[in-house]
Design an enzyme around this catalytic site. Structure first.
Site, PDB file in Angstrom:
ATOM      1  N   HIS A  75      36.032  42.899  30.825  1.00 36.79           N
ATOM      2  CA  HIS A  75      35.461  44.192  31.220  1.00 36.79           C
ATOM      3  C   HIS A  75      36.371  45.313  30.716  1.00 36.79           C
ATOM      4  CE1 HIS A  75      32.358  43.155  34.561  1.00 36.79           C
ATOM      5  NE2 HIS A  75      32.314  42.294  33.563  1.00 36.79           N
ATOM      6  N   TYR A 204      31.777  51.265  41.745  1.00 39.11           N
ATOM      7  CA  TYR A 204      32.302  51.576  43.079  1.00 39.11           C
ATOM      8  C   TYR A 204      31.603  52.851  43.527  1.00 39.11           C
ATOM      9  CZ  TYR A 204      36.188  48.299  42.205  1.00 39.11           C
ATOM     10  OH  TYR A 204      36.949  47.184  41.943  1.00 39.11           O
ATOM     11  N   LYS A 300      42.996  43.717  44.284  1.00 39.19           N
ATOM     12  CA  LYS A 300      44.409  43.397  44.019  1.00 39.19           C
ATOM     13  C   LYS A 300      44.909  42.129  44.704  1.00 39.19           C
ATOM     14  CE  LYS A 300      45.427  46.521  41.142  1.00 39.19           C
ATOM     15  NZ  LYS A 300      45.039  46.013  39.841  1.00 39.19           N
ATOM     16  N   TYR A 394      44.612  49.955  37.925  1.00 40.39           N
ATOM     17  CA  TYR A 394      43.516  48.983  38.032  1.00 40.39           C
ATOM     18  C   TYR A 394      43.791  47.760  37.149  1.00 40.39           C
ATOM     19  CZ  TYR A 394      38.725  47.381  38.895  1.00 40.39           C
ATOM     20  OH  TYR A 394      37.632  46.659  39.301  1.00 40.39           O
TER      21      TYR A 394
END
Ligand code: APR
Ligand code: PHB
Length: 403
Positions: A75, A204, A300, A394
């Site tokens: 991604h 999100y 995470k 991220y």
């Protein structure tokens, strides 16, 4: 009483324990894993699905990456939508070429389990009453019940990979341990379905009705989440109610494209930030969820577990291959630095994207907190420097080397 011997005793066969076992074996370090439940039960847990490059590399090093390399999706970016207004975070451009991989954590566990079985390494599933002994001495050991007998496992080191509810952390005396915790006033209701995902990348969504996440496992399998009050239970949410609410929180164009279908799995997970310091006590190390929990916003959890595993593998390799036992003292400080970065990022992203309603969350009143966080999000989304800050965290900060 049957007795066993190994260099490293690992408690817990989740992704942390299995990955560590695999990497230690590659370094010629013997290990035995003790797991409380069956392998099937472990594989029944559905969790996040975004892997940082660091974890992808470790899976390759562990010799368990064949299916991940074939089926995992690279991604290049993801989206943040605020009340329907979408911002694309192009990870590759903003980080100078880094990306993440979308591949379910359950599949990671399955692949590591298969690799361990193939290598005929010892794992005791359904081992009960695990107790850690003499962790401060030069001869630590672990006792456990297995098929009606009491076993004694002698070892050099014990690694607690037994998750948040495990026994290992509690072996560290209370006066030595400091625990940091924030419990959030809501949970995530997750739904897995064999429907084509609404988008190629994750979305999100911050909305006045609460947070939602559109995620995926493949071109035919979707994973969606809704922020729900902690008082809700799964039974309160029919599939139809879930899909209706999701449509209201997604941007309009996505809602119009959403393909719905029966759920394969539905569950509610509470959100928690938690850290235990230190992460090493005598001959005991804590790894992964046994030492720290993050809210799932930003995915995470497993990635922090992987960085603990990477650090501990380097340390134990140095202990055994370079005969440097003193280097174990480095573990806690190195692991905790990265853990706290992950904790802060997950808290920050969670605070900006959720609706906190009436519940008090800080010393300032909620309405004000909500405005501060909305403005913070708007600020970071409005310029390239802000997007870089989000993107670099991220994809994951680099692993630290030993000194
Ligand atoms: N004895 C033996 N095994 C135990 C005990 C015990 N007393 N208590 C717990 N376990 C086992 C659990 O059954 C579980 O299989 O330890 C394992 C811990 O696995 P996880 O909870 O998955 O934790 P970890 O391997 O650290 O995984 C990292 O990343 O995305 C996050 O939270 C997510 O689990 C994920 C984590
Ligand atoms: C998931 O796919 O389950 C997932 C992805 C990203 C997150 C959390 C969960 O931040």
């Amino acid at each position: 009483m049957p007795t066993l011997n190994t260099q490293v005793a690992i408690i817990g066969a989740g992704p942390s324990g299995l990955l560590l076992g695999q990497l230690l074996t590659k370094q010629g370090i013997s290990n035995i894993i003790l797991e409380r439940v069956s392998g099937e039960y472990v594989l029944g847990r559905i969790r996040a699905g975004i892997l940082e490059q660091g974890l992808v590399d470790l899976m390759r090093e562990a010799g368990a990456s064949e299916r991940m390399d074939k089926e995992g999706e690279a991604h290049d970016g993801f989206e943040i939508a605020v009340n329907g207004k979408r911002t694309h975070i192009n990870l590759q451009e903003l980080t100078g070429g880094k990306t993440v991989m979308c591949y379910g954590q359950t599949e990671i566990t399955r692949d590591l389990m298969a690799a361990r079985e193939k290598a005929r390494l010892q794992t005791y599933y359904e081992a009960s009453d695990v107790e850690l002994q003499n962790v401060k001495s030069d001869s630590p050991s672990v006792s456990f019940q297995y098929q009606g007998e009491t076993y004694q496992l002698a070892c050099d080191y014990i690694v607690g990979c037994d998750g948040y509810h495990g026994v290992s952390r509690k072996t560290i005396p209370e006066h030595v341990r400091t625990e940091f915790e924030r419990v959030y006033p809501f949970g995530w209701l997750g739904l897995l379905s064999d429907t084509p995902p609404v988008a190629e990348e994750l979305i999100y969504c911050k909305s006045e009705r609460g947070f939602a996440l559109a995620s995926r496992r493949s071109t035919t399998r979707s994973r969606y989440y809704l922020q729900v009050p902690l008082t809700d239970s799964v039974e309160d949410w029919s599939d139809d109610a879930f899909w209706d609410e999701l449509k209201m929180r997604l941007p309009n164009e996505s809602a119009a494209k959403l393909v719905t279908g029966p759920s394969l799995e539905k569950s509610i997970a509470p959100l928690r930030s938690f850290v235990c310091e230190p992460m090493q006590y005598g001959k005991l190390f804590l790894v992964g969820d046994a030492a720290h929990i993050v809210p799932p916003t930003g995915a995470k959890g497993l990635n922090l577990a992987a960085s603990d595993v990477a650090t501990l593998t380097k340390i134990l390799t140095r202990v055994y291959c370079d005969n440097d036992p003193a280097c174990i003292e480095q573990y806690s400080a190195i692991a905790l630095r990265r853990v706290w970065h992950g904790e802060r990022f997950s808290w920050w992203l969670s605070s900006m994207l959720h609706n906190f309603g009436e519940t008090a969350v800080s010393e300032i009143d909620n309405k004000t907190f909500e405005r501060f966080m909305s403005s913070e999000l708007e600020y970071y989304l409005a310029n390239e420097e802000g997007l870089k800050v989000i993107a670099n965290q991220y994809v994951g900060l680099p692993y630290e080397e030993l000194y």
